[in-house]
Scaffold this active site. Sequence first.
Site: not given
Length: 502
Positions: A338-339, A364-366
């Site tokens: 997951t991101d 959250s990698r975004v």
Amino acid sequence: MLDFSQGSLGTFLKEKLKDFQPEMVSYEYGTVSSCADGIVRISGLSHALYGELLRFENDIYGIALDTSLEGVGAALLSRGSSVRPGSRVQGTGRVADIGVGSELLGRVVDPIGRPLDGHPLTVRAYRQVESPAPAIMDRAPVDTPMETGILAVDSMIPIGRGQRELIIGDRQTGKTSIALSAMMNQKDTGVICVYCAIGQKAASVANLVRTLEESGTLAHSVVVASTAADSAAMQYLAPYAACAVGEHFMHQGKDVLVVYDDLSKHAVAYRAMSLLLRRPSGREAYPGDVFYLHSRLLERAAHLSPELGGGSMTALPIVETMAGDISAYIPTNVISITDGQIYLESELFHAGVRPAVNVGLSVSRVGRSAQYDAMKAVSGSLRLEVAQYRDMAVFAQFGADVDVATKKLLDRGLRMTELLKQSKERILKLSEQVVILSALHSDALEKVEVSAVRRFVMALLDWLEANHADWLRSIDTTKALPQSLAAALNQGIQEFAAQWEG
């Protein structure tokens, strides 16, 4: 009232396949060599496809999951069937699929498309439950927020449309509540929601559907349910079927939110089938391809490029941990796919901090690219401040003397914690979240008792709605907070604080 009984599975699939008229005059048959615990070994059927629906005698159906030189291994789609060694098996030539389209909105179905809400269902299109994920060149960057209405998530762990954000934590820590809040917050956004229940009690699924219906969320949602009473094969198919339902809308250019609740039970169902199929076991007795099991599912979530319609499918998988151990096999697998993850801690939950988000382990990698400008302007260093306060509070609880700066940090941290508390019934709009964080950055809260912080903020929101509703509408409409509006908002907060103090 939802009907979760098995019903006549053979009759349903027979009607579904009645239009399939092969032109060949010869048919390939196999023979059941053994049957135990819902797993059937078949000799013959050398041309069977992986995932193909197989028809047994007495209109019983199964799905082919193991193809080898020795024969075919299949899992039955219904419990307590009358398949016996020596009985005949015929391939249908059709891989497992599910009905898709707008006809499913507001409905509750099982992983092969049978309605569970007691009403007839007619669909015009079908989609295979397994399909390849979009290629890298078919994707666009994740840059549009998928707002959950939860202040702690939208401000510190933002989720974007097309992202895959894991919700992880022990049982009874509020994982499903976060997913439901995210679904309810899409009521007027045009986002279609798909909720997938895997291995849950039928009563729990019925309560969840009732909650969605009462909130008006079910009208733009689809529920795909495989309860604990269903076979392991049905639980295995459930998330792929839900993903196929969402993919149909995504390829039409729409935005979709899919919740998988939960993938821990999905992995357990797959492990049970794999062990009965005599596949080699690995760590924690899971088969070696359990990573691929979830990666091929979650990789199907994407934000498509404008050439393909620009649709998106956001995945919120849920994974349950044991005693907070996120280093177990399935949690580490899904974290790496997951991101980012929202980690819910049982200690915070029992301390009354709800949602019980552990800021240090959540990410959250975004990142801030999935936040509106108004939220970027006020969220700033909130995440860092909360993490610092949690670390500092561990030492302060021993009663050690602290200096003035540390005491000020602790006081501010207590107020931040109170501000981030939110009941699952209360979903905040963007303007309300901006007001709350603006109040935190001003010095208005310093004179308010910690126990009264939440009452102060709720009263502030009511006061602004009554006196300056145009400010809130502007934030919700433009998604921005210009300097002039920020200054006016800060002045309004000070004005209300003076009234409150008086």
